[in-house]
Design a protein around this motif. Sequence first.
Motif, PDB file in Angstrom:
ATOM      1  N   ASP A 187       0.860  -1.186   0.000  1.00  0.00           N
ATOM      2  CA  ASP A 187       0.000   0.000   0.000  1.00  0.00           C
ATOM      3  C   ASP A 187       0.897   1.238   0.000  1.00  0.00           C
ATOM      4  OD1 ASP A 187      -1.680   2.086   0.630  1.00  0.00           O
ATOM      5  OD2 ASP A 187      -2.567   1.123   2.405  1.00  0.00           O
ATOM      6  N   SER A 218      -3.135   5.960  -4.545  1.00  0.00           N
ATOM      7  CA  SER A 218      -4.340   6.747  -4.384  1.00  0.00           C
ATOM      8  C   SER A 218      -4.060   8.177  -4.796  1.00  0.00           C
ATOM      9  CB  SER A 218      -4.721   6.709  -2.903  1.00  0.00           C
ATOM     10  OG  SER A 218      -5.767   7.606  -2.676  1.00  0.00           O
ATOM     11  N   SER A 220      -5.985  10.361  -3.428  1.00  0.00           N
ATOM     12  CA  SER A 220      -6.593  11.025  -2.267  1.00  0.00           C
ATOM     13  C   SER A 220      -5.633  11.950  -1.544  1.00  0.00           C
ATOM     14  CB  SER A 220      -7.085   9.983  -1.269  1.00  0.00           C
ATOM     15  OG  SER A 220      -8.180   9.289  -1.778  1.00  0.00           O
ATOM     16  N   ARG A 229     -12.878   9.620  -4.566  1.00  0.00           N
ATOM     17  CA  ARG A 229     -12.842   8.159  -4.636  1.00  0.00           C
ATOM     18  C   ARG A 229     -12.212   7.664  -5.941  1.00  0.00           C
ATOM     19  NH1 ARG A 229     -11.512   7.855  -1.128  1.00  0.00           N
ATOM     20  NH2 ARG A 229     -11.824   5.649  -0.796  1.00  0.00           N
TER      21      ARG A 229
HETATM   22  C1  LIG Z   1      -2.434   3.509   4.582  1.00  0.00           C
HETATM   23  C2  LIG Z   1      -3.662   3.878   3.827  1.00  0.00           C
HETATM   24  N1  LIG Z   1      -3.975   3.220   2.716  1.00  0.00           N
HETATM   25  C3  LIG Z   1      -5.073   3.501   2.010  1.00  0.00           C
HETATM   26  C4  LIG Z   1      -5.943   4.490   2.420  1.00  0.00           C
HETATM   27  C5  LIG Z   1      -7.198   4.712   1.615  1.00  0.00           C
HETATM   28  O1  LIG Z   1      -7.205   5.869   0.865  1.00  0.00           O
HETATM   29  P1  LIG Z   1      -8.239   6.074  -0.324  1.00  0.00           P
HETATM   30  O2  LIG Z   1      -9.291   5.009  -0.237  1.00  0.00           O
HETATM   31  O3  LIG Z   1      -8.818   7.421  -0.112  1.00  0.00           O
HETATM   32  O4  LIG Z   1      -7.452   5.936  -1.580  1.00  0.00           O
HETATM   33  C6  LIG Z   1      -5.677   5.211   3.582  1.00  0.00           C
HETATM   34  C7  LIG Z   1      -6.607   6.252   4.039  1.00  0.00           C
HETATM   35  O5  LIG Z   1      -6.497   6.824   5.105  1.00  0.00           O
HETATM   36  C8  LIG Z   1      -4.500   4.908   4.302  1.00  0.00           C
HETATM   37  O6  LIG Z   1      -4.180   5.550   5.426  1.00  0.00           O
END
Ligand SMILES: Cc1ncc(COP(=O)(O)O)c(C=O)c1O
Length: 371
Positions: A187, A218, A220, A229
């Motif tokens: 991740d 992501s 995000s 999203r």
């Molecule tokens: C370590 C980690 N991975 C993934 C995510 C998910 O992010 P998103 O679904 O917004 O891409 C988060 C969100 O806080 C995160 O902290």
Amino acid sequence: MDRKKQEAMRQGRDVINLGIGDPDLPTPAPVVERLQQAAANPKNHQYPASNGMPSFRQAVADWYHDRFHLTLDPQSEVLTLIGSKEGIGHTPLALINPGDLALIPSPGYPVYHAGTLFAGGTSYFVPLLEQNQFLPDLTAIPDDVARAAKIFFINYPNNPTGAVATKGFFESVVDFAHRHNILVCHDAAYSEIFYDGIRPQSFLETPGARDIGIEFHSLSKTLNMTGWRIGFAVGHADALAALHQIKSNLDSGAFQAVQEAGITALQSDDQLLAGIRNIYQERRDTFLSGLKKLGLNAHIPKAGFYVWIKMPQHYSSAEWASRLLSDANIVATPGVGFGAAGEGFIRMTLTVPTPRLQEAIDRMEKAGITG
Ligand SMILES: Cc1ncc(COP(=O)(O)O)c(C=O)c1O
């Protein structure tokens, strides 16, 4: 903590929320403008393909090439996600059968364990310890556990510790996964928020990683797009095909207009990203120096926007978080919320402006919350 925070806010108290990893900064204007245009196009009002638009997947492949010098086949080695959480949560459903083991970091992003539970699997928690720079000790994983494990979640830059992986660590993960026939799910949601100009690497850059790994990204955190999203998974084609099979039965893909805006985001000028990083750098440096003055022992995050603070002794992380809220109107997350190995720590975020972070430090000093 959430209930207590709501209660404090209902009472009209001026709460500084350092509890959630949701950027306060706006999505850059070119991305918003692209969405506005794309949303007006009737072609985008229909069902998208569940694996994503070819143009978005091509943009991901191009970004990977520019950023990590890796060449991916956008057809089979890239999958669009409705946020990386969606893909992370569905991955165990694709790859874990009831009774199978998944290796999960503790402390860690809670979705790795939740997804495993929903698939009927069992989580084996691998502790991330301070003395190991918050990297899992692979030699401490018993042989029978390693043999039974099907997937291994790792996450660098790390939430909640702020640690980054070393090249040597990634190499040992590749070796471990090859020996035990495990799929590594890395991740990398925070790969673009880094400090001091040191860019975190992709796990897939490690020789042999593409044979045993997938990686989640992501938009995000990178471009302040948590509400949109949109994310993606890349890497091992068979693993992505399995994840796609789950997705095609459960969702119908990301809104095409959001994917078009995502292409603009992926093609952003590095100056734009550098501007965002500079803001976090200033926040990190101000906050860390304040914590140091208070005598608190915080790990200096190398990437991401989390600060992992070691508790003064005699407190549980939940007690300390309660005290922060009741005595200083500050919301923070108890480390134990990220798994048993998170006890003894508290997580604070850098998602408020620098003056608010300074105020948090002043309030803690006034309330006698020091090391
Ligand atoms: C370590 C980690 N991975 C993934 C995510 C998910 O992010 P998103 O679904 O917004 O891409 C988060 C969100 O806080 C995160 O902290």
